[in-house]
Design a protein around this motif. Structure first.
Motif, PDB file in Angstrom:
ATOM      1  N   SER A  60       0.828  -1.200   0.000  1.00 44.50           N
ATOM      2  CA  SER A  60       0.000   0.000   0.000  1.00 44.50           C
ATOM      3  C   SER A  60       0.866   1.255   0.000  1.00 44.50           C
ATOM      4  CB  SER A  60      -0.896   0.010   1.241  1.00 44.50           C
ATOM      5  OG  SER A  60      -1.487   1.277   1.410  1.00 44.50           O
ATOM      6  N   GLU A  61       0.522   2.219  -0.850  1.00 44.25           N
ATOM      7  CA  GLU A  61       1.242   3.485  -0.881  1.00 44.25           C
ATOM      8  C   GLU A  61       1.025   4.272   0.405  1.00 44.25           C
ATOM      9  OE1 GLU A  61      -0.268   5.286  -4.387  1.00 44.25           O
ATOM     10  OE2 GLU A  61       1.238   4.390  -5.692  1.00 44.25           O
ATOM     11  N   ASN A  62      -0.026   3.932   1.143  1.00 47.39           N
ATOM     12  CA  ASN A  62      -0.285   4.604   2.411  1.00 47.39           C
ATOM     13  C   ASN A  62       0.627   4.094   3.521  1.00 47.39           C
ATOM     14  OD1 ASN A  62      -2.417   6.089   1.313  1.00 47.39           O
ATOM     15  ND2 ASN A  62      -3.847   4.403   1.666  1.00 47.39           N
ATOM     16  N   GLN A  63       1.243   2.927   3.308  1.00 48.89           N
ATOM     17  CA  GLN A  63       2.067   2.318   4.347  1.00 48.89           C
ATOM     18  C   GLN A  63       3.551   2.257   4.001  1.00 48.89           C
ATOM     19  OE1 GLN A  63      -0.820  -1.228   4.524  1.00 48.89           O
ATOM     20  NE2 GLN A  63       0.084  -1.228   6.562  1.00 48.89           N
ATOM     21  N   PHE A  64       3.874   2.238   2.691  1.00 49.51           N
ATOM     22  CA  PHE A  64       5.258   2.047   2.275  1.00 49.51           C
ATOM     23  C   PHE A  64       5.636   3.047   1.185  1.00 49.51           C
ATOM     24  CE2 PHE A  64       3.787  -1.931   3.991  1.00 49.51           C
ATOM     25  CZ  PHE A  64       4.849  -2.367   4.775  1.00 49.51           C
ATOM     26  N   VAL A  65       6.923   3.362   1.123  1.00 50.93           N
ATOM     27  CA  VAL A  65       7.405   4.276   0.086  1.00 50.93           C
ATOM     28  C   VAL A  65       8.780   3.815  -0.388  1.00 50.93           C
ATOM     29  CG1 VAL A  65       8.418   5.861   1.807  1.00 50.93           C
ATOM     30  CG2 VAL A  65       7.849   6.688  -0.500  1.00 50.93           C
ATOM     31  N   ARG A  66       8.978   3.878  -1.683  1.00 50.10           N
ATOM     32  CA  ARG A  66      10.275   3.549  -2.287  1.00 50.10           C
ATOM     33  C   ARG A  66      11.180   4.772  -2.145  1.00 50.10           C
ATOM     34  NH1 ARG A  66      11.087  -0.047  -6.828  1.00 50.10           N
ATOM     35  NH2 ARG A  66      13.312  -0.346  -7.139  1.00 50.10           N
ATOM     36  N   ILE A  67      12.361   4.618  -1.545  1.00 50.54           N
ATOM     37  CA  ILE A  67      13.268   5.749  -1.365  1.00 50.54           C
ATOM     38  C   ILE A  67      14.530   5.615  -2.211  1.00 50.54           C
ATOM     39  CG2 ILE A  67      12.441   6.198   0.984  1.00 50.54           C
ATOM     40  CD1 ILE A  67      15.168   4.888   1.919  1.00 50.54           C
ATOM     41  N   HIS A  68      14.708   4.460  -2.831  1.00 50.34           N
ATOM     42  CA  HIS A  68      15.945   4.170  -3.549  1.00 50.34           C
ATOM     43  C   HIS A  68      15.668   2.973  -4.446  1.00 50.34           C
ATOM     44  CE1 HIS A  68      20.158   2.770  -4.031  1.00 50.34           C
ATOM     45  NE2 HIS A  68      20.522   4.000  -3.715  1.00 50.34           N
ATOM     46  N   ARG A  69      16.442   2.786  -5.480  1.00 48.88           N
ATOM     47  CA  ARG A  69      16.226   1.614  -6.326  1.00 48.88           C
ATOM     48  C   ARG A  69      16.387   0.320  -5.536  1.00 48.88           C
ATOM     49  NH1 ARG A  69      21.561   0.941 -10.237  1.00 48.88           N
ATOM     50  NH2 ARG A  69      23.109   0.807  -8.569  1.00 48.88           N
ATOM     51  N   SER A  70      17.098   0.395  -4.392  1.00 46.54           N
ATOM     52  CA  SER A  70      17.342  -0.806  -3.592  1.00 46.54           C
ATOM     53  C   SER A  70      16.558  -0.843  -2.286  1.00 46.54           C
ATOM     54  CB  SER A  70      18.841  -0.920  -3.252  1.00 46.54           C
ATOM     55  OG  SER A  70      19.613  -1.046  -4.429  1.00 46.54           O
ATOM     56  N   PHE A  71      15.760   0.200  -1.968  1.00 44.56           N
ATOM     57  CA  PHE A  71      15.116   0.245  -0.663  1.00 44.56           C
ATOM     58  C   PHE A  71      13.663   0.707  -0.718  1.00 44.56           C
ATOM     59  CE2 PHE A  71      19.642   0.957   0.392  1.00 44.56           C
ATOM     60  CZ  PHE A  71      19.839  -0.107   1.267  1.00 44.56           C
ATOM     61  N   ILE A  72      12.815   0.006   0.023  1.00 44.35           N
ATOM     62  CA  ILE A  72      11.453   0.427   0.335  1.00 44.35           C
ATOM     63  C   ILE A  72      11.354   0.463   1.849  1.00 44.35           C
ATOM     64  CG2 ILE A  72       8.994  -0.172   0.209  1.00 44.35           C
ATOM     65  CD1 ILE A  72       9.639  -1.759  -2.341  1.00 44.35           C
ATOM     66  N   ILE A  73      10.720   1.510   2.395  1.00 50.08           N
ATOM     67  CA  ILE A  73      10.612   1.594   3.854  1.00 50.08           C
ATOM     68  C   ILE A  73       9.154   1.661   4.285  1.00 50.08           C
ATOM     69  CG2 ILE A  73      12.834   2.771   4.046  1.00 50.08           C
ATOM     70  CD1 ILE A  73      11.202   5.356   4.670  1.00 50.08           C
ATOM     71  N   SER A  74       8.915   1.221   5.515  1.00 48.42           N
ATOM     72  CA  SER A  74       7.606   1.386   6.136  1.00 48.42           C
ATOM     73  C   SER A  74       7.521   2.805   6.672  1.00 48.42           C
ATOM     74  CB  SER A  74       7.430   0.389   7.283  1.00 48.42           C
ATOM     75  OG  SER A  74       6.304   0.718   8.061  1.00 48.42           O
ATOM     76  N   ILE A  75       6.507   3.554   6.268  1.00 49.94           N
ATOM     77  CA  ILE A  75       6.371   4.953   6.685  1.00 49.94           C
ATOM     78  C   ILE A  75       6.223   5.060   8.199  1.00 49.94           C
ATOM     79  CG2 ILE A  75       4.911   7.014   6.498  1.00 49.94           C
ATOM     80  CD1 ILE A  75       4.240   6.071   3.631  1.00 49.94           C
ATOM     81  N   SER A  76       5.489   4.125   8.794  1.00 53.36           N
ATOM     82  CA  SER A  76       5.250   4.195  10.240  1.00 53.36           C
ATOM     83  C   SER A  76       6.500   3.903  11.059  1.00 53.36           C
ATOM     84  CB  SER A  76       4.138   3.223  10.639  1.00 53.36           C
ATOM     85  OG  SER A  76       4.544   1.881  10.466  1.00 53.36           O
ATOM     86  N   LYS A  77       7.497   3.235  10.445  1.00 54.01           N
ATOM     87  CA  LYS A  77       8.719   2.885  11.177  1.00 54.01           C
ATOM     88  C   LYS A  77       9.806   3.950  11.017  1.00 54.01           C
ATOM     89  CE  LYS A  77       7.240  -1.287  12.371  1.00 54.01           C
ATOM     90  NZ  LYS A  77       5.984  -1.401  11.616  1.00 54.01           N
ATOM     91  N   LEU A  78       9.529   4.993  10.241  1.00 52.35           N
ATOM     92  CA  LEU A  78      10.510   6.043   9.983  1.00 52.35           C
ATOM     93  C   LEU A  78      10.762   6.861  11.255  1.00 52.35           C
ATOM     94  CD1 LEU A  78      12.199   7.632   7.874  1.00 52.35           C
ATOM     95  CD2 LEU A  78      10.142   8.997   7.431  1.00 52.35           C
ATOM     96  N   LYS A  79      12.046   6.992  11.664  1.00 52.79           N
ATOM     97  CA  LYS A  79      12.386   7.740  12.874  1.00 52.79           C
ATOM     98  C   LYS A  79      12.737   9.194  12.552  1.00 52.79           C
ATOM     99  CE  LYS A  79      14.151   3.824  15.584  1.00 52.79           C
ATOM    100  NZ  LYS A  79      15.352   3.253  16.264  1.00 52.79           N
ATOM    101  N   SER A  80      13.539   9.398  11.520  1.00 55.41           N
ATOM    102  CA  SER A  80      13.938  10.748  11.127  1.00 55.41           C
ATOM    103  C   SER A  80      14.461  10.701   9.697  1.00 55.41           C
ATOM    104  CB  SER A  80      15.017  11.294  12.076  1.00 55.41           C
ATOM    105  OG  SER A  80      16.198  10.516  11.966  1.00 55.41           O
ATOM    106  N   PHE A  81      14.610  11.881   9.101  1.00 59.04           N
ATOM    107  CA  PHE A  81      15.137  11.923   7.730  1.00 59.04           C
ATOM    108  C   PHE A  81      15.744  13.282   7.427  1.00 59.04           C
ATOM    109  CE2 PHE A  81      10.791  13.469   7.392  1.00 59.04           C
ATOM    110  CZ  PHE A  81      10.877  14.535   6.516  1.00 59.04           C
ATOM    111  N   THR A  82      16.621  13.284   6.422  1.00 64.41           N
ATOM    112  CA  THR A  82      17.135  14.507   5.814  1.00 64.41           C
ATOM    113  C   THR A  82      16.819  14.405   4.330  1.00 64.41           C
ATOM    114  OG1 THR A  82      19.322  13.612   5.239  1.00 64.41           O
ATOM    115  CG2 THR A  82      19.039  14.449   7.486  1.00 64.41           C
ATOM    116  N   SER A  83      17.335  15.311   3.555  1.00 68.00           N
ATOM    117  CA  SER A  83      17.120  15.221   2.110  1.00 68.00           C
ATOM    118  C   SER A  83      17.978  14.135   1.465  1.00 68.00           C
ATOM    119  CB  SER A  83      17.436  16.570   1.445  1.00 68.00           C
ATOM    120  OG  SER A  83      18.805  16.912   1.655  1.00 68.00           O
ATOM    121  N   GLU A  84      18.897  13.560   2.260  1.00 69.69           N
ATOM    122  CA  GLU A  84      19.828  12.565   1.722  1.00 69.69           C
ATOM    123  C   GLU A  84      19.632  11.166   2.295  1.00 69.69           C
ATOM    124  OE1 GLU A  84      21.955  13.305  -0.650  1.00 69.69           O
ATOM    125  OE2 GLU A  84      21.586  15.472  -0.647  1.00 69.69           O
ATOM    126  N   THR A  85      19.153  11.088   3.539  1.00 68.46           N
ATOM    127  CA  THR A  85      19.075   9.784   4.214  1.00 68.46           C
ATOM    128  C   THR A  85      17.813   9.682   5.075  1.00 68.46           C
ATOM    129  OG1 THR A  85      20.289  10.535   6.169  1.00 68.46           O
ATOM    130  CG2 THR A  85      21.584   9.612   4.349  1.00 68.46           C
TER     131      THR A  85
END
Length: 244
Positions: A195-220
């Protein structure tokens, strides 16, 4: 006489790739009114089935051994509705020459799949949408798990337990709260299930769970105990989602 708009639409899947059949089967299960009555690894088996059984809609791969999807359609008399499902966009023109309903390019996203079904069954579009699935949604919120092929079996994975997914050459690692699972699927085929509401592709090699995201910058991003890179092609979409 029963109202035809409320009768189930009998459909079959014809595809030589087991994981591709898994995706289509899952999508069919999510749409009220669609009834899967058979799935086949080749067109010859499907041909024999159609001699005995009436079918309203076929989800059909094109590039298959023995008999291609295009050859299969040409062999049918009074063919039902056909939706091609293929990884080869070069076949699109020839497919539409056969007057098929739609042409879905793998990996197939649910919103695009639903659009094709509504095109094939316009009289049932209202029925489908009023059961809580619209063209803007990707997956039914009631779907809380996926199956992944690992260790020669299909393993059930709860979506709420997935932290992130990593592509590693010919394999994909799905990291969960209970460890990780290695599967020989593509990251794109798994992305199509999510589901696009739960997961997002951030890199050709990585998909992350949005709810598990702790912090972010424009690079990582920081997720779990890992810091993962954000790819340039995915940065704008990721940052846009976080600003909503």
């Amino acid at each position: 006489m029963p109202n035809e708009s409320h009768m189930p639409t009998n459909c079959i899947i014809v595809d030589d790739e087991p994981m591709a059949r898994d995706v289509v089967r899952r999508y069919i299960d999510m749409i009220p009114g669609l009834k899967l009555i058979g799935e086949f690894g080749n067109a010859i088996e499907a041909t024999m089935f159609l001699k005995e059984q009436s079918v309203d809609l076929i989800f059909l791969d094109i590039k298959m051994p023995q008999l291609s999807g295009i050859e299969f359609v040409k062999s049918l008399h009074n063919a039902p509705k056909i939706i091609f499902t293929t990884a080869h966009k070069d076949f699109a023109y020839e497919g539409f020459e056969l007057d098929v309903t739609d042409f879905l390019l793998k990996p197939i996203r649910f919103d695009r799949f639903l659009k094709a079904v509504n095109k094939a069954l316009p009289q049932k579009q209202h029925e489908i949408e009023t059961h809580g699935i619209t063209n803007g949604e990707k997956i039914n919120p009631a779907i809380s798990f996926i199956y992944l092929r690992a260790d020669r079996k299909m393993k059930k994975v709860l979506l709420d337990e997935i932290i992130y997914i990593e592509s590693d050459r010919d394999y994909v690692k799905v990291f969960t709260e209970n460890g990780f699972i290695i599967t020989r699927q593509t990251i794109a085929s798994i992305e199509a299930l999510l589901s696009e509401n739960q997961f997002v592709r951030i890199h050709r090699s990585f998909i992350i769970s949005i709810s598990k995201l702790k912090s972010f910058t424009s690079e990582t991003v920081e997720i779990g105990n890992k810091e993962l890179p954000i790819g340039k092609l995915y940065r704008n979409n990721f940052l846009k989602l976080q600003s909503n």
